[in-house]
Design a protein around this motif. Sequence first.
Motif, PDB file in Angstrom:
ATOM      1  N   ILE A   1       0.878  -1.174   0.000  1.00 50.18           N
ATOM      2  CA  ILE A   1       0.000   0.000   0.000  1.00 50.18           C
ATOM      3  C   ILE A   1       0.912   1.220   0.000  1.00 50.18           C
ATOM      4  O   ILE A   1       1.771   1.340   0.875  1.00 50.18           O
ATOM      5  CB  ILE A   1      -0.919   0.028   1.231  1.00 50.18           C
ATOM      6  N   PRO A   2       0.780   2.123  -0.971  1.00 51.79           N
ATOM      7  CA  PRO A   2       1.668   3.287  -0.989  1.00 51.79           C
ATOM      8  C   PRO A   2       1.412   4.213   0.198  1.00 51.79           C
ATOM      9  O   PRO A   2       0.307   4.264   0.735  1.00 51.79           O
ATOM     10  CB  PRO A   2       1.340   3.977  -2.315  1.00 51.79           C
ATOM     11  N   ALA A   3       2.436   4.934   0.599  1.00 51.29           N
ATOM     12  CA  ALA A   3       2.319   5.873   1.711  1.00 51.29           C
ATOM     13  C   ALA A   3       1.430   7.046   1.312  1.00 51.29           C
ATOM     14  O   ALA A   3       1.348   7.420   0.141  1.00 51.29           O
ATOM     15  CB  ALA A   3       3.697   6.381   2.110  1.00 51.29           C
ATOM     16  N   LYS A   4       0.779   7.619   2.309  1.00 51.00           N
ATOM     17  CA  LYS A   4      -0.083   8.771   2.076  1.00 51.00           C
ATOM     18  C   LYS A   4       0.774   9.969   1.688  1.00 51.00           C
ATOM     19  O   LYS A   4       1.879  10.146   2.190  1.00 51.00           O
ATOM     20  CB  LYS A   4      -0.867   9.075   3.351  1.00 51.00           C
ATOM     21  N   ASN A   5       0.272  10.800   0.815  1.00 50.73           N
ATOM     22  CA  ASN A   5       0.983  12.013   0.406  1.00 50.73           C
ATOM     23  C   ASN A   5       1.085  12.958   1.600  1.00 50.73           C
ATOM     24  O   ASN A   5       0.073  13.337   2.187  1.00 50.73           O
ATOM     25  CB  ASN A   5       0.228  12.678  -0.749  1.00 50.73           C
TER      26      ASN A   5
END
Length: 132
Positions: free
Chosen positions: A38-42
């Motif tokens: 899951i990509p990190a939050k901006n």
Amino acid sequence: ARTKIQEKDRPDPTSVNNLTRISGFKEVEQTRRVQIYIPAKNVMQSGTFNSNKWRLRWNTQQRFENPLMGWASSADPLSNLQLQFSSPNAAIQYCIKQGFEYEVIEPKKPSKKAKSYGDNFAWSGHRRVVAK
């Protein structure tokens, strides 16, 4: 924290028909390792849109500098491909169906501190200093 999904949640690779591996991927590309994450939050935005989608990316191959323009180039067709799934099990099922080795990277849970706007104006404690 790189961990694996529990055995009971993992799809059975023997139940997949071998004909489903006819996908257009070359055999060399099928031996590459895939990461499911899951990509990190901006950090520049407060919203959480699209933060619960699982992505699939291939390990990157060698890059080189383009002699004409000086740009970073790659002969890897999968370097810019990122697939998106609603759950890690769907991504694992896709990897098994296509014959990819995979690694699941579990997301880190953020630790949230209890914050209060009123604490900025409190006179008790060492937080507030009189500027006289």
